[in-house]
Design an enzyme around this catalytic site. Structure first.
Site, PDB file in Angstrom:
ATOM      1  CE  LYS A 182      95.438   9.564  -2.640  1.00 54.18           C
ATOM      2  NZ  LYS A 182      94.074  10.273  -3.143  1.00 54.18           N
ATOM      3  CD  GLU A 258     100.302  19.985   9.872  1.00 57.59           C
ATOM      4  OE1 GLU A 258      99.493  20.310  10.819  1.00 57.59           O
ATOM      5  OE2 GLU A 258     101.547  19.922  10.206  1.00 57.59           O
ATOM      6  CB  CYS A 293      91.972  21.185   9.894  1.00 56.40           C
ATOM      7  SG  CYS A 293      93.041  22.474   9.390  1.00 56.40           S
ATOM      8  CD  GLU A 392      87.977  16.749  12.171  1.00 56.06           C
ATOM      9  OE1 GLU A 392      88.141  15.797  11.509  1.00 56.06           O
ATOM     10  OE2 GLU A 392      88.751  17.934  11.954  1.00 56.06           O
TER      11      GLU A 392
HETATM   12  P1  NAD Z   1      91.075  11.729   4.509  1.00 50.22           P
HETATM   13  O1  NAD Z   1      91.973  11.329   5.802  1.00 50.22           O
HETATM   14  O2  NAD Z   1      89.885  10.944   4.351  1.00 50.22           O
HETATM   15  O3  NAD Z   1      91.793  11.914   3.156  1.00 50.22           O
HETATM   16  C1  NAD Z   1      93.004  12.651   2.939  1.00 50.22           C
HETATM   17  C2  NAD Z   1      93.918  12.021   1.775  1.00 50.22           C
HETATM   18  O4  NAD Z   1      94.401  10.723   2.452  1.00 50.22           O
HETATM   19  C3  NAD Z   1      93.035  11.817   0.639  1.00 50.22           C
HETATM   20  O5  NAD Z   1      93.908  12.253  -0.415  1.00 50.22           O
HETATM   21  C4  NAD Z   1      92.728  10.417   0.647  1.00 50.22           C
HETATM   22  O6  NAD Z   1      92.677   9.949  -0.606  1.00 50.22           O
HETATM   23  C5  NAD Z   1      94.124   9.800   1.366  1.00 50.22           C
HETATM   24  N1  NAD Z   1      94.029   8.413   2.028  1.00 50.22           N
HETATM   25  C6  NAD Z   1      93.109   7.867   2.454  1.00 50.22           C
HETATM   26  N2  NAD Z   1      93.485   6.641   3.066  1.00 50.22           N
HETATM   27  C7  NAD Z   1      94.900   6.618   2.602  1.00 50.22           C
HETATM   28  C8  NAD Z   1      95.798   5.612   3.141  1.00 50.22           C
HETATM   29  N3  NAD Z   1      95.437   4.242   3.729  1.00 50.22           N
HETATM   30  N4  NAD Z   1      96.830   5.860   2.635  1.00 50.22           N
HETATM   31  C9  NAD Z   1      97.313   6.688   1.854  1.00 50.22           C
HETATM   32  N5  NAD Z   1      96.438   7.952   1.732  1.00 50.22           N
HETATM   33  C10 NAD Z   1      95.242   7.729   2.011  1.00 50.22           C
HETATM   34  O7  NAD Z   1      90.753  13.295   4.797  1.00 50.22           O
HETATM   35  P2  NAD Z   1      89.576  14.296   4.030  1.00 50.22           P
HETATM   36  O8  NAD Z   1      88.331  13.674   4.332  1.00 50.22           O
HETATM   37  O9  NAD Z   1      90.156  14.430   2.754  1.00 50.22           O
HETATM   38  O10 NAD Z   1      89.873  15.698   4.740  1.00 50.22           O
HETATM   39  C11 NAD Z   1      89.381  16.068   5.990  1.00 50.22           C
HETATM   40  C12 NAD Z   1      90.189  15.828   7.259  1.00 50.22           C
HETATM   41  O11 NAD Z   1      91.512  16.446   6.871  1.00 50.22           O
HETATM   42  C13 NAD Z   1      89.548  16.585   8.491  1.00 50.22           C
HETATM   43  O12 NAD Z   1      89.834  15.611   9.484  1.00 50.22           O
HETATM   44  C14 NAD Z   1      90.440  17.631   8.780  1.00 50.22           C
HETATM   45  O13 NAD Z   1      90.583  18.144  10.087  1.00 50.22           O
HETATM   46  C15 NAD Z   1      91.834  17.311   7.977  1.00 50.22           C
HETATM   47  N6  NAD Z   1      92.601  18.482   7.864  1.00 50.22           N
HETATM   48  C16 NAD Z   1      93.668  18.762   8.515  1.00 50.22           C
HETATM   49  C17 NAD Z   1      94.423  19.905   8.377  1.00 50.22           C
HETATM   50  C18 NAD Z   1      95.554  20.364   9.283  1.00 50.22           C
HETATM   51  O14 NAD Z   1      96.263  21.410   8.748  1.00 50.22           O
HETATM   52  N7  NAD Z   1      95.584  19.728  10.254  1.00 50.22           N
HETATM   53  C19 NAD Z   1      94.101  20.562   7.213  1.00 50.22           C
HETATM   54  C20 NAD Z   1      92.919  20.266   6.500  1.00 50.22           C
HETATM   55  C21 NAD Z   1      92.374  19.154   6.640  1.00 50.22           C
END
Ligand code: NAD
Length: 493
Positions: A182, A258, A293, A392
């Protein structure tokens, strides 16, 4: 290089299940971050559609031969897939760039080739890593056999849609699993092309599937589906915690997370080249407008060089060109949504009210377009309890703290919650290695900041920045489970 015409990029809002596009009732409008224009519609898979996708994938996994094929044959399909991805750059890069915050120049030079090379890296591991023979008594043979989990549920964020998704998908597929992905509902289209190319490369239908929708509906249904044996997630720490709780509730499902970060960049007075360090510090927080990230969002600098370094960073910020992702000269892309740009500004203004000073930036860039753009910002006069230092931000905001000695630098670098990455600049190799040991972070970069093209180096967080690794052999092995087999071959007397 010429500008791209964003209106030349057509998208199709659909799922990809069993090797074919599955159209569905549109539920969400998808906007281009650069100008906030709606340019596509997205279906939202409900639990019934997620079930259809997972059951279909399960059938392909259980009754097809993907997992049982000689690993080198799986690898050959993945290598062909990588070649097709690379050859498709003229379609994939515009698709990625128009729908996300990735400037077209970067999408062509980095996102697409990096996605392809990541797939190749995991293909190479398919016949390199397996089980082992155990040291048992001599009349029995004990071994561990590496087996795929079966069904992997992958959930990806929006900040590097293709690359982040590929880090979840490629090791899982190379290890013989089937995957249901997804993508983020904010950047859903480019991975559909990836799925289409997988079929063209010879991957059996149903082994790699994409379901579209929101996190709380589609993502949650995927995580909780009883046939999903393992979940691999990249996104925010808050969502990661919710997913971990869901995995616990529905049967102690293993999960790789991650998550977010608040990574320090430490610059010592003896840094080999302060001007180079300034350029690196600037790039590490302004790249992708800070929506990374591992963004190096906390500068920790030795007092004697602070002024010169901050001047250098401000100079590098001034040279950035804000603009839509489709302009060839854009080096400061938009914030993913105008509401996120406003949120970033809120954090900056509240931190200023709490006593911080703005060196540069600290404002929205209205002139750059109808999307949300934010001026790269430097905040001084901050301390650890302030919002901009603690949380963050996911935007181009750098806080500056000064130190006098190594112990102070280390104390400032430690974050109470996050431990994703860290960087330090020093000419003293002993100090560099002491810090490498002592910093509480999953990655330490010395006299550099940011990933190299060495896929063999894993990435992942300490503390609330995550569990497990992406990349490296660790990411491949995380997609395998190990079965113990003991054969007793002592002959009866
Ligand atoms: P997010 O957590 O809002 O969403 C990530 C994904 O999770 C999306 O596809 C979203 O639809 C899904 N999601 C949301 N709620 C969910 C639930 N309850 N159950 C299942 N899936 C759900 O994050 P974002 O805004 O898309 O991305 C930014 C964040 O990602 C930042 O915190 C960043 O640091 C982190 N990030 C981490 C890494 C890493 O390698 N550590 C890499 C890239 C981004």
């Amino acid at each position: 290089m010429e500008n791209l015409n964003p209106d030349s990029v057509a998208v199709r809002g659909a799922h990809f299940i069993g090797g074919t596009w599955v159209d569905d009732r549109a539920g969400l409008e998808v906007r281009r971050p650069s100008d906030n224009r709606a340019y596509g519609e997205l279906p939202v898979a409900d639990a019934a559609l997620v079930d259809r996708a997972v059951q279909n994938a399960w059938h392909a996994f259980r009754y097809g031969d993907w997992a049982r094929r000689p690993p080198r044959e799986r690898a050959r399909v993945l290598r062909r897939w990588a070649d097709l991805v690379e050859a498709d750059a003229s379609t994939l890069a515009p698709l990625e760039s128009v729908g996300s915050t990735r400037p077209i120049r970067d999408a062509l030079a980095w996102d697409v080739p990096f996605t392809a090379e990541g797939i190749r890296f995991f293909a190479e591991l398919a016949d390199k890593l397996g089980g082992e023979v155990a040291a048992t008594r001599s009349d029995s043979l004990g071994m561990t056999i590496a087996e795929p989990y079966g069904m992997i549920g992958a959930i990806a964020p929006w900040n590097f849609p293709l690359v982040m998704a590929s880090w979840k998908i490629a090791p899982a597929l190379a290890a013989g699993n089937a995957v249901v992905l997804k993508p983020s509902e904010l950047t859903p289209f480019s991975v559909l092309r990836l799925a289409e190319l997988a079929i063209a490369a010879g991957m059996p239908p149903g082994i790699f599937n994409v379901v579209q929708g929101t996190g709380h509906e589609t993502g949650d249904a995927l995580v909780r589906h009883p046939r999903i044996a393992k979940v691999t997630f990249t996104g925010s720490t808050r969502t990661g915690a919710a997913i971990m709780a869901a995995c616990a509730e529905c049967g102690t499902k293993p999960v790789t997370l991650e998550l977010g970060g608040k990574s320090p960049q430490i610059v010592f007075a003896d840094a080999p080249d302060i001007d180079r360090a300034a350029r690196m510090v600037a790039g590490a927080i302004a790249g992708n407008a800070g929506q990374v990230c591992v963004a190096g969002s906390r500068l920790i600098v030795q007092r004697g060089v602070a002024e010169r370094l901050v001047d250098g960073i401000a100079g590098a910020f001034a040279a950035l060109k804000a603009g839509p992702t489709w302009h060839a000269d854009t080096t400061l892309p938009p914030i993913i949504r105008p509401s996120d740009a406003a949120r970033i500004d809120g954090v900056v203004q509240r931190t200023v009210q709490a006593g911080a000073q703005i060196v540069t930036g600290g404002r929205l860039l209205a002139a750059a377009g109808d999307g949300g753009y934010y001026a790269p910002t430097i905040l001084t006069g901050v301390h650890a309890d302030m919002e901009a230092v603690r949380d963050e931000i996911f935007g181009p905001v750098l806080t500056v703290q000064t130190f006098d000695d190594d112990d102070e630098a280390l104390a400032l670098a430690d974050h109470p919650a996050y431990g994703l990455a860290s960087g330090l600049h020093t000419a003293d190799i002993g100090r560099a290695l002491r810090f490498a040991r002592r910093l509480e972070a999953g990655t330490v970069w010395i006299n550099r900041y940011g990933r190299s093209n060495d896929f063999v180096i894993p990435t992942g967080g300490y503390k609330r920045s995550g569990i497990g690794k992406d990349l490296g052999r660790q990411a491949y092995e995380a997609n395998l489970r190990f079965k113990s087999v003991l054969v007793d071959f002592a002959l009866p007397d």
